[in-house]
Design a protein around this motif. Structure first.
Motif: not given
Lengths: 205, 186
Positions: A2, A58, A62, A64, A67-69, A72-73, A76, A81, A84-85, A88, A92
């Motif tokens: 990262s 993971v 969690l 939600g 595919s979105i989760n 994000v992972l 990231y 961060v 991740a944004l 998403v 979406a």
């Protein structure tokens, strides 16, 4: 892996990659897995097969959308961060824009035999894609009787009960954590018994 | 204000629904029915539509319901509401994992969970197979014809051969299967 400050180019690359995968994901979050292992694991090498499995675990545990989760992972992992944004937004965008367009003209697609037949064909291919990815993930992780047992247990439980997969993941993770706790408690006890034994021999007790 | 209502309803759905995709459908159905946002028939159409459109089922649902209730911004707000809790919760988890991912406990948890995930992927394929390869009624011993419907299995076999033996990427296979579907199923 990262990075502190991902370049703008990298973020655009992430959005494009996830948008592309999003348009090809038919049949729920798991249909995304063959695409990720092709695009991001093999081609771009943003993560490896092991990391992909951890990510799915993971994401599944969690709340939600799966595919979105996952997005994000992975985002990231690749670019912090901001990554991740970007992931998403990319993930979406395809469902959002498709549904917006269809909702505006709703009824056009419904009960159209050509469209129905085409999507049924795609789903048949998706089964092969998912199972191919499943074999790939199984090869990296199912190596001994222990992992074989968990693998088989999961398939049987999920096929014959309506258990929520998140419950299964959390349950297994808790056993894993518990196993470490028991092991370290035993080690500590053996260590203190050993020490006490030695002290006894030396006659200092 | 209906936009705030849309946002909070889908925020709550995103926060409390575990298991993704199909396990979110009853939760969404419940929330929509309570407010009279869609009729049962419309919701059924929505699920059918979600299955033939790309991407996450829950995002499809949020976008569609939001659009129906309050137009474009309704769809946008509902989608943001659904995604927002995931983003927060999963980001926190990702940051924690980066910090504690190498601890003995977390490694042991993954050791137990990873083979299960491989199993879940296999089972996910089976769920999709039920919508195209296996006719549910065919599972009855007297209705084996549906199970032996060669058309779906032809597409399946061609795809399996191409991706496993020829290393063909997914995108051309989706295009090809689309055409084969039109040729065989229509």
């Amino acid at each position: 892996m990262s990075m502190r400050r991902p370049s703008f180019k990298r973020l655009v690359e992430i959005i494009v990659a996830f948008t592309k995968m999003g348009f090809m994901t038919f049949g729920g979050g798991f249909a995304m897995i063959p695409l990720i292992s092709e695009e991001l694991v093999e081609k771009k090498q943003w993560l490896d097969q092991e990391k992909l499995l951890e990510t799915i675990a993971v994401a599944q545990a969690l709340p939600g959308s799966l595919s979105i989760n996952i997005s994000v992972l992975v985002g990231y992992e690749v670019a912090d961060v901001a990554g991740a944004l970007a992931a998403v937004v990319g993930a979406a965008l395809p469902p959002f824009s498709t549904i917006m367009l269809l909702a505006a003209f709703f009824g056009m697609f419904q009960n159209n035999p050509v469209v129905d037949a085409a999507f049924k064909g795609v789903r048949c291919a998706v089964v092969a894609l998912i199972w191919n990815a499943g074999l790939g993930t199984a090869k990296t992780t199912v190596k001994d009787p222990f992992s074989m047992a968990i693998f088989a247990f999961t398939i049987v439980v999920m096929m014959f009960t309506s258990l929520n997969p998140a419950v299964l993941i959390v349950f297994l993770a808790m056993i894993g954590v518990g196993a470490v706790a028991v092991r370290s408690w035993r080690e500590r006890r053996e260590f203190s018994q050993m020490r006490r034994g030695k002290e006894g021999q030396n006659g200092t007790y | 204000m209906v936009l705030i209502d849309l946002f909070t309803v889908f925020f709550r759905i995103g926060l409390v629904s575990f298991g993704g995709g199909y396990s979110m459908i009853p939760v969404i159905d419940n929330a929509i029915a309570q407010r009279g946002w869609l009729s049962a028939q419309e919701f059924y159409n929505l699920i059918a539509l979600s299955e033939v459109t790309p991407g996450s089922i829950s995002i499809n649902a949020a976008t569609f319901v939001g659009y129906r209730v309050a137009g474009f911004f309704g769809g946008l707000v509902a989608t943001l509401g659904l995604v927002f809790p995931s983003l927060l919760v999963v980001l926190v988890a990702a940051i924690l994992l980066l910090k504690y991912g190498n601890s003995r406990s977390v490694q042991s948890a993954f050791l137990w969970v990873k083979p299960a995930v491989a199993g879940l992927v296999i089972v996910a394929g089976e769920y999709v197979a039920r919508t195209c390869l296996i006719d549910e009624s065919a599972l009855h011993p007297l209705h084996l014809r549906g199970l032996l419907d060669y058309r779906g299995w032809v597409i399946f076999a061609v795809t399996a051969y191409c991706v496993r033996k020829r290393k063909v990427p997914a995108l051309p296979m989706i295009g090809v299967s689309c055409l084969m579907g039109i040729l065989l199923f229509r």
